[in-house]
Scaffold this motif. Structure first.
Motif, short mmCIF file in Angstrom:
data_model
loop_
_atom_site.label_atom_id
_atom_site.label_comp_id
_atom_site.label_asym_id
_atom_site.label_seq_id
_atom_site.Cartn_x
_atom_site.Cartn_y
_atom_site.Cartn_z
N VAL A 108 7.84 1.70 -4.19
CA VAL A 108 6.95 1.47 -4.09
C VAL A 108 6.29 1.75 -2.70
O VAL A 108 7.07 1.57 -1.19
CB VAL A 108 6.22 0.23 -4.47
N ARG A 109 5.44 3.05 -2.80
CA ARG A 109 4.35 3.80 -1.40
C ARG A 109 3.54 2.75 -1.73
O ARG A 109 2.59 3.91 -2.53
CB ARG A 109 4.41 5.13 -2.13
N VAL A 127 -5.40 3.76 -9.82
CA VAL A 127 -4.48 3.16 -9.84
C VAL A 127 -4.17 3.12 -8.56
O VAL A 127 -3.62 4.36 -7.69
CB VAL A 127 -2.87 2.42 -10.50
N LEU A 128 -4.69 1.92 -7.35
CA LEU A 128 -4.35 2.16 -6.11
C LEU A 128 -3.72 1.64 -5.09
O LEU A 128 -3.67 0.22 -5.79
CB LEU A 128 -6.14 2.50 -5.57
N ARG A 129 -2.39 1.35 -4.67
CA ARG A 129 -1.51 0.34 -4.04
C ARG A 129 -1.21 0.24 -2.35
O ARG A 129 -1.66 1.10 -2.35
CB ARG A 129 -0.11 1.03 -4.83
N ASP A 164 -2.44 4.62 1.06
CA ASP A 164 -3.13 4.41 1.99
C ASP A 164 -2.34 4.99 3.48
O ASP A 164 -2.38 6.57 3.64
CB ASP A 164 -3.82 3.50 2.71
N CYS A 165 -1.18 4.06 3.84
CA CYS A 165 -0.67 4.87 4.54
C CYS A 165 0.79 5.47 4.29
O CYS A 165 1.43 6.26 5.42
CB CYS A 165 0.06 3.69 5.85
N HIS A 166 1.39 5.27 2.86
CA HIS A 166 1.95 6.00 2.81
C HIS A 166 3.54 5.74 2.71
O HIS A 166 4.70 6.25 3.48
CB HIS A 166 2.38 7.48 3.20
#
Length: 66
Positions: A11-12, A36-38, A15-17
């Motif tokens: 999983v990445r 979808v935002l992780r 925001d900060c990658h």
């Protein structure tokens, strides 16, 4: 909708990658449009989606609103 999840290592953070390591917690935010935002714990704390609270005498991280 907000969901707290555990990473399986692939999983990445959007925001900060950075890659979220295996068994680390992260937040999934899904809006009504299906986007979808992780977010890793650090980014979730910075954006105000996560906070610490005291529960049973211990400090606990939660993704739920106060």
């Amino acid at each position: 909708m907000r969901r707290g999840c555990m990473s399986l290592g692939d999983v990445r953070c959007d925001d900060c990658h950075r890659i979220i390591p295996h068994s680390e917690r992260y937040l999934v935010i899904e809006d009504t449009g299906g986007v979808v935002l992780r977010l890793c714990v650090d980014c979730s704390l910075k954006k105000g989606y996560a906070h610490y609270k005291v529960e049973k005498g211990e400090q606990v991280l939660t993704f739920f609103s106060e």
